[in-house]
Scaffold this motif. Structure first.
Motif, PDB file in Angstrom:
ATOM      1  N   MET A  33      68.790  91.440  10.260  1.00  0.00           N
ATOM      2  CA  MET A  33      68.010  91.744  11.462  1.00  0.00           C
ATOM      3  C   MET A  33      68.806  91.403  12.724  1.00  0.00           C
ATOM      4  O   MET A  33      68.884  92.210  13.659  1.00  0.00           O
ATOM      5  CB  MET A  33      66.703  90.957  11.440  1.00  0.00           C
ATOM      6  N   ILE A  34      69.393  90.215  12.757  1.00  0.00           N
ATOM      7  CA  ILE A  34      70.183  89.789  13.919  1.00  0.00           C
ATOM      8  C   ILE A  34      71.367  90.722  14.144  1.00  0.00           C
ATOM      9  O   ILE A  34      71.654  91.139  15.273  1.00  0.00           O
ATOM     10  CB  ILE A  34      70.663  88.334  13.734  1.00  0.00           C
ATOM     11  N   ASP A  35      72.056  91.070  13.061  1.00  0.00           N
ATOM     12  CA  ASP A  35      73.227  91.962  13.162  1.00  0.00           C
ATOM     13  C   ASP A  35      72.826  93.342  13.685  1.00  0.00           C
ATOM     14  O   ASP A  35      73.541  93.946  14.488  1.00  0.00           O
ATOM     15  CB  ASP A  35      73.909  92.113  11.794  1.00  0.00           C
ATOM     16  N   TYR A  36      71.683  93.832  13.229  1.00  0.00           N
ATOM     17  CA  TYR A  36      71.230  95.150  13.694  1.00  0.00           C
ATOM     18  C   TYR A  36      70.954  95.142  15.187  1.00  0.00           C
ATOM     19  O   TYR A  36      71.375  96.058  15.912  1.00  0.00           O
ATOM     20  CB  TYR A  36      69.974  95.590  12.929  1.00  0.00           C
ATOM     21  N   PHE A  37      70.220  94.146  15.670  1.00  0.00           N
ATOM     22  CA  PHE A  37      69.893  94.112  17.088  1.00  0.00           C
ATOM     23  C   PHE A  37      71.131  93.900  17.971  1.00  0.00           C
ATOM     24  O   PHE A  37      71.156  94.349  19.118  1.00  0.00           O
ATOM     25  CB  PHE A  37      68.830  93.044  17.360  1.00  0.00           C
ATOM     26  N   LYS A  38      72.153  93.260  17.424  1.00  0.00           N
ATOM     27  CA  LYS A  38      73.426  93.171  18.134  1.00  0.00           C
ATOM     28  C   LYS A  38      74.060  94.552  18.266  1.00  0.00           C
ATOM     29  O   LYS A  38      74.564  94.928  19.312  1.00  0.00           O
ATOM     30  CB  LYS A  38      74.372  92.214  17.429  1.00  0.00           C
ATOM     31  N   MET A  39      74.056  95.287  17.155  1.00  0.00           N
ATOM     32  CA  MET A  39      74.581  96.658  17.152  1.00  0.00           C
ATOM     33  C   MET A  39      73.856  97.515  18.171  1.00  0.00           C
ATOM     34  O   MET A  39      74.469  98.316  18.910  1.00  0.00           O
ATOM     35  CB  MET A  39      74.357  97.318  15.777  1.00  0.00           C
ATOM     36  N   ALA A  40      72.529  97.360  18.219  1.00  0.00           N
ATOM     37  CA  ALA A  40      71.695  98.209  19.077  1.00  0.00           C
ATOM     38  C   ALA A  40      71.609  97.667  20.515  1.00  0.00           C
ATOM     39  O   ALA A  40      70.947  98.286  21.361  1.00  0.00           O
ATOM     40  CB  ALA A  40      70.302  98.322  18.481  1.00  0.00           C
ATOM     41  N   ASP A  41      72.259  96.532  20.742  1.00  0.00           N
ATOM     42  CA  ASP A  41      72.278  95.914  22.081  1.00  0.00           C
ATOM     43  C   ASP A  41      70.851  95.568  22.546  1.00  0.00           C
ATOM     44  O   ASP A  41      70.465  95.849  23.671  1.00  0.00           O
ATOM     45  CB  ASP A  41      72.960  96.833  23.102  1.00  0.00           C
ATOM     46  N   ILE A  42      70.091  94.995  21.598  1.00  0.00           N
ATOM     47  CA  ILE A  42      68.730  94.523  21.918  1.00  0.00           C
ATOM     48  C   ILE A  42      68.735  93.003  21.830  1.00  0.00           C
ATOM     49  O   ILE A  42      69.086  92.433  20.800  1.00  0.00           O
ATOM     50  CB  ILE A  42      67.695  95.091  20.919  1.00  0.00           C
ATOM     51  N   SER A  43      68.341  92.353  22.913  1.00  0.00           N
ATOM     52  CA  SER A  43      68.347  90.893  22.909  1.00  0.00           C
ATOM     53  C   SER A  43      66.930  90.349  22.744  1.00  0.00           C
ATOM     54  O   SER A  43      65.953  91.068  22.909  1.00  0.00           O
ATOM     55  CB  SER A  43      68.947  90.369  24.210  1.00  0.00           C
TER      56      SER A  43
END
Length: 212
Positions: free
Chosen positions: A202-212
């Motif tokens: 989950m954390i890795d995905y939101f990093k990819m998607a640039d969602i903080s």
């Protein structure tokens, strides 16, 4: 010709930017849905803590009864944990309800996943769904085993309340209760391992998607 190539490049850039904006939008919606799911997960965790406390009290009663002389029926009857068992069943139902709601809320992200254009992001979100399904399967196993144990404990305490009971039957129920406890501990360990993987993905995905 150069003008045609330039137009193709512009169109390609426009398509790329549109794809990025679309993926970011899907990520934002996924984040919102996961936040909603997490609120029920928090309730589930709180349920589990309450359930664990009640279960420990039941286990203490259960262990106290085992240490008593089975000929001392009056002493045994005073230790029967009917109230605790009833509370344990209610808390188990609440825990299951909150977990199932959290799962249902999370599964709503599948419609967003279908619209993601970036392959890496799509793979990452697909992993999330796979891991959540694994968590659900394990937790359903836990709930089923827990209910079986509650039935065994209820039967055990009911037999103790009788003026006469068969020692062999009680010992058989004790074995079943202990086996269920061991199995549940193993399931919880697996569940926690899968949850760690889930959180990392989950954390890795939101990093990819640039969602903080």
């Amino acid at each position: 010709m150069k003008r045609l190539v330039f137009l193709v490049m512009i169109l390609g850039l426009f398509t790329f930017l549109s794809g990025c904006q679309s993926d970011h939008k899907q990520a934002a919606e996924i984040h919102e849905k996961m936040e909603e799911s997490a609120s029920f997960e928090e309730k589930f965790v709180a349920n589990q803590k309450q359930l664990d406390d009640t279960r420990k009290r039941v286990q203490e009663i259960y262990q106290d009864v085992q240490s008593l002389d089975f000929n001392d029926i009056d002493a045994i009857k005073q230790r029967v944990g009917d109230h605790e068992l009833s509370m344990e069943k209610q808390q188990l139902n609440e825990a299951e309800e909150n977990f199932q709601t959290a799962y249902s809320k999370l599964m709503a992200i599948k419609e967003n996943i279908e619209l993601i254009q970036d392959e890496d992001q799509k793979k990452q979100t697909t992993k999330l769904v796979t891991l959540m399904n694994s968590r659900k399967k394990l937790m359903e196993n836990f709930f089923d085993t827990y209910r079986n144990q509650l039935k065994s404990q209820s039967s055990f305490f009911e037999h103790l309340e009788q003026d006469k009971f068969e020692l062999d039957k009680l010992e058989g129920e004790i074995d079943v209760i202990n086996e269920d406890s061991l199995h549940m501990s193993e399931v919880v360990e697996q569940f926690n391992e899968i949850t760690e993987q889930y959180n990392k993905v989950m954390i890795d995905y939101f990093k990819m998607a640039d969602i903080s």
